[in-house]
Write a protein that holds these residues in place. Structure first.
Motif, PDB file in Angstrom:
ATOM      1  N   LYS A   1     -24.302 -43.498 -50.738  1.00  0.00           N
ATOM      2  CA  LYS A   1     -23.325 -43.940 -50.118  1.00  0.00           C
ATOM      3  C   LYS A   1     -22.460 -45.139 -50.269  1.00  0.00           C
ATOM      4  O   LYS A   1     -21.360 -45.445 -50.503  1.00  0.00           O
ATOM      5  CB  LYS A   1     -23.382 -43.663 -48.671  1.00  0.00           C
ATOM      6  CG  LYS A   1     -21.938 -43.731 -47.884  1.00  0.00           C
ATOM      7  CD  LYS A   1     -22.150 -43.384 -46.396  1.00  0.00           C
ATOM      8  CE  LYS A   1     -20.828 -43.337 -45.629  1.00  0.00           C
ATOM      9  NZ  LYS A   1     -20.756 -42.042 -44.644  1.00  0.00           N
ATOM     10  N   LYS A   2     -23.411 -46.307 -50.488  1.00  0.00           N
ATOM     11  CA  LYS A   2     -23.198 -47.540 -50.803  1.00  0.00           C
ATOM     12  C   LYS A   2     -22.116 -47.765 -51.955  1.00  0.00           C
ATOM     13  O   LYS A   2     -21.176 -48.320 -52.159  1.00  0.00           O
ATOM     14  CB  LYS A   2     -24.231 -48.388 -50.595  1.00  0.00           C
ATOM     15  CG  LYS A   2     -23.954 -50.265 -50.849  1.00  0.00           C
ATOM     16  CD  LYS A   2     -25.144 -50.935 -51.018  1.00  0.00           C
ATOM     17  CE  LYS A   2     -24.608 -52.248 -51.395  1.00  0.00           C
ATOM     18  NZ  LYS A   2     -25.932 -53.149 -51.520  1.00  0.00           N
ATOM     19  N   TRP A   3     -22.817 -47.110 -53.102  1.00  0.00           N
ATOM     20  CA  TRP A   3     -22.255 -47.340 -54.355  1.00  0.00           C
ATOM     21  C   TRP A   3     -21.031 -46.483 -54.418  1.00  0.00           C
ATOM     22  O   TRP A   3     -19.925 -46.829 -54.974  1.00  0.00           O
ATOM     23  CB  TRP A   3     -23.135 -46.841 -55.475  1.00  0.00           C
ATOM     24  CG  TRP A   3     -24.403 -47.757 -55.854  1.00  0.00           C
ATOM     25  CD1 TRP A   3     -24.452 -48.955 -55.105  1.00  0.00           C
ATOM     26  CD2 TRP A   3     -25.389 -47.459 -56.477  1.00  0.00           C
ATOM     27  NE1 TRP A   3     -25.849 -49.400 -55.859  1.00  0.00           N
ATOM     28  CE2 TRP A   3     -26.206 -48.660 -56.615  1.00  0.00           C
ATOM     29  CE3 TRP A   3     -25.844 -46.280 -57.317  1.00  0.00           C
ATOM     30  CZ2 TRP A   3     -27.280 -48.624 -57.339  1.00  0.00           C
ATOM     31  CZ3 TRP A   3     -27.171 -46.274 -58.070  1.00  0.00           C
ATOM     32  CH2 TRP A   3     -27.849 -47.560 -58.027  1.00  0.00           C
ATOM     33  N   PHE A   4     -20.940 -45.287 -53.676  1.00  0.00           N
ATOM     34  CA  PHE A   4     -19.724 -44.513 -53.779  1.00  0.00           C
ATOM     35  C   PHE A   4     -18.632 -45.489 -52.965  1.00  0.00           C
ATOM     36  O   PHE A   4     -17.526 -45.371 -53.563  1.00  0.00           O
ATOM     37  CB  PHE A   4     -20.055 -43.221 -52.849  1.00  0.00           C
ATOM     38  CG  PHE A   4     -18.851 -42.414 -52.723  1.00  0.00           C
ATOM     39  CD1 PHE A   4     -18.385 -41.828 -53.639  1.00  0.00           C
ATOM     40  CD2 PHE A   4     -18.275 -42.659 -51.232  1.00  0.00           C
ATOM     41  CE1 PHE A   4     -17.149 -41.007 -53.351  1.00  0.00           C
ATOM     42  CE2 PHE A   4     -16.899 -41.720 -51.074  1.00  0.00           C
ATOM     43  CZ  PHE A   4     -16.577 -40.752 -52.002  1.00  0.00           C
ATOM     44  N   VAL A   5     -18.753 -46.154 -52.050  1.00  0.00           N
ATOM     45  CA  VAL A   5     -17.944 -46.946 -51.124  1.00  0.00           C
ATOM     46  C   VAL A   5     -17.265 -47.895 -51.864  1.00  0.00           C
ATOM     47  O   VAL A   5     -16.089 -48.298 -52.062  1.00  0.00           O
ATOM     48  CB  VAL A   5     -18.422 -47.116 -49.776  1.00  0.00           C
ATOM     49  CG1 VAL A   5     -17.564 -48.189 -48.899  1.00  0.00           C
ATOM     50  CG2 VAL A   5     -18.502 -46.226 -49.124  1.00  0.00           C
ATOM     51  N   GLN A   6     -18.380 -48.709 -52.676  1.00  0.00           N
ATOM     52  CA  GLN A   6     -18.080 -49.773 -53.491  1.00  0.00           C
ATOM     53  C   GLN A   6     -17.006 -49.364 -54.553  1.00  0.00           C
ATOM     54  O   GLN A   6     -16.141 -50.050 -55.234  1.00  0.00           O
ATOM     55  CB  GLN A   6     -19.352 -50.346 -54.074  1.00  0.00           C
ATOM     56  CG  GLN A   6     -20.152 -51.259 -52.905  1.00  0.00           C
ATOM     57  CD  GLN A   6     -21.334 -51.744 -53.454  1.00  0.00           C
ATOM     58  OE1 GLN A   6     -22.121 -51.333 -54.543  1.00  0.00           O
ATOM     59  NE2 GLN A   6     -21.702 -52.735 -53.093  1.00  0.00           N
ATOM     60  N   ALA A   7     -17.330 -48.172 -55.235  1.00  0.00           N
ATOM     61  CA  ALA A   7     -16.669 -47.636 -56.345  1.00  0.00           C
ATOM     62  C   ALA A   7     -15.134 -47.358 -55.723  1.00  0.00           C
ATOM     63  O   ALA A   7     -14.129 -47.548 -56.714  1.00  0.00           O
ATOM     64  CB  ALA A   7     -17.146 -46.572 -56.860  1.00  0.00           C
ATOM     65  N   LEU A   8     -15.061 -46.873 -54.571  1.00  0.00           N
ATOM     66  CA  LEU A   8     -13.748 -46.596 -54.341  1.00  0.00           C
ATOM     67  C   LEU A   8     -12.971 -47.832 -53.722  1.00  0.00           C
ATOM     68  O   LEU A   8     -11.910 -47.936 -54.146  1.00  0.00           O
ATOM     69  CB  LEU A   8     -13.602 -45.734 -52.748  1.00  0.00           C
ATOM     70  CG  LEU A   8     -14.424 -44.256 -53.007  1.00  0.00           C
ATOM     71  CD1 LEU A   8     -14.360 -43.713 -51.373  1.00  0.00           C
ATOM     72  CD2 LEU A   8     -13.207 -43.485 -53.619  1.00  0.00           C
ATOM     73  N   ILE A   9     -13.646 -48.942 -53.484  1.00  0.00           N
ATOM     74  CA  ILE A   9     -12.900 -50.293 -53.299  1.00  0.00           C
ATOM     75  C   ILE A   9     -12.538 -50.633 -54.454  1.00  0.00           C
ATOM     76  O   ILE A   9     -11.146 -51.118 -54.602  1.00  0.00           O
ATOM     77  CB  ILE A   9     -13.943 -51.142 -52.290  1.00  0.00           C
ATOM     78  CG1 ILE A   9     -14.233 -50.625 -50.994  1.00  0.00           C
ATOM     79  CG2 ILE A   9     -13.425 -52.483 -52.470  1.00  0.00           C
ATOM     80  CD1 ILE A   9     -15.292 -51.456 -50.220  1.00  0.00           C
ATOM     81  N   CYS A  10     -13.339 -50.609 -55.428  1.00  0.00           N
ATOM     82  CA  CYS A  10     -12.801 -51.273 -56.772  1.00  0.00           C
ATOM     83  C   CYS A  10     -11.760 -50.402 -57.240  1.00  0.00           C
ATOM     84  O   CYS A  10     -10.656 -50.876 -57.662  1.00  0.00           O
ATOM     85  CB  CYS A  10     -14.014 -51.055 -57.918  1.00  0.00           C
ATOM     86  SG  CYS A  10     -15.360 -52.425 -57.441  1.00  0.00           S
ATOM     87  N   LEU A  11     -11.657 -49.141 -57.119  1.00  0.00           N
ATOM     88  CA  LEU A  11     -10.674 -48.177 -57.413  1.00  0.00           C
ATOM     89  C   LEU A  11      -9.238 -48.638 -56.900  1.00  0.00           C
ATOM     90  O   LEU A  11      -8.172 -48.710 -57.354  1.00  0.00           O
ATOM     91  CB  LEU A  11     -11.023 -46.796 -57.241  1.00  0.00           C
ATOM     92  CG  LEU A  11      -9.899 -45.756 -57.881  1.00  0.00           C
ATOM     93  CD1 LEU A  11      -9.898 -45.726 -59.255  1.00  0.00           C
ATOM     94  CD2 LEU A  11     -10.239 -44.169 -57.649  1.00  0.00           C
TER      95      LEU A  11
END
Length: 57
Positions: free
Chosen positions: A33-43
């Motif tokens: 979940k943490k990496w998922f959210v970080q990827a969404l923020i980057c996107l």
């Protein structure tokens, strides 16, 4: 009044593609979940993760 066959096919393809995206995102979220959210923020911010420095993480 019914939709033309092209529109029905287009709608069906769209729904299938959205479902594929959804399932992929759902799997990624469950895995980390943490990496998922970080990827969404980057996107969202237009940041390429490979351009982030270690101290910025």
């Amino acid at each position: 009044m019914t939709k033309p066959i092209e529109e029905l096919i287009s709608d069906s393809v769209s729904i299938n593609l959205i479902n594929t995206y959804f399932q992929t995102l759902q799997t990624l979220q469950k895995e980390n979940k943490k990496w998922f959210v970080q990827a969404l923020i980057c996107l969202e911010l237009g940041i390429k993760p490979n351009s982030i420095k270690g101290y910025e993480h």
